[in-house]
Design a protein around this motif. Sequence first.
Motif: not given
Length: 209
Positions: A168, A171-172
Amino acid sequence: ETELAEVEDGKIGPAMEPEMNGSMAGPPISDGKQRLTLDEPVSKTVLRDLNRIWVKMKHVLLMTKSDKNLADWDLWGPLFLCLTLSITLSGGTKEDQAALVFAIVFVIVWCGGGVVTLNALLLGGTISFLQSICVLGYCLAPLNIASIICRFTSNKIAKFVVCVLAFSWATKASVGFMAQLLPAERKLLGVYPVFLFYLTISWMVLMQQ
């Protein structure tokens, strides 16, 4: 009309010598405004490059709002993070498989980053090829941290939680930068391969022995 040659002293020569304009000298060097690094010590150059790498890595880890650091691309940081990830994942395998795992991770990172970048360019993104590789490479930092943590724990639940958080995080950090450089109507098509890219690497981190 062509100029007629005139005869002087029994010799035939051009009526007029062509005038040569211009100069063979290069452009003048600015007086101290341009930064020259050829004469500086090697240690100073290395420290400056390491500082640039740390600034970009800190930008990814803290997910700051300023993207100007990542816009100034380099490939030293991504190469270092890729090698670290390859060594970490191959270190827990059998001796006869370590080289294969190292090569697979290395190829997936660079070829996968190239495919993601090419997709963004085909969708009309304004990001350059090397700039995209730089962003994707620096955003491997959370997954590097996850791979090191997973090496020292055998708890599957803990590994899963760490990998999900790292996925996460990576990706962010990358999507937040790349989405700004894609057309609004094609952002989803450009972001989806980024999701798959980090998902594949996260799965490899989770499956390490």
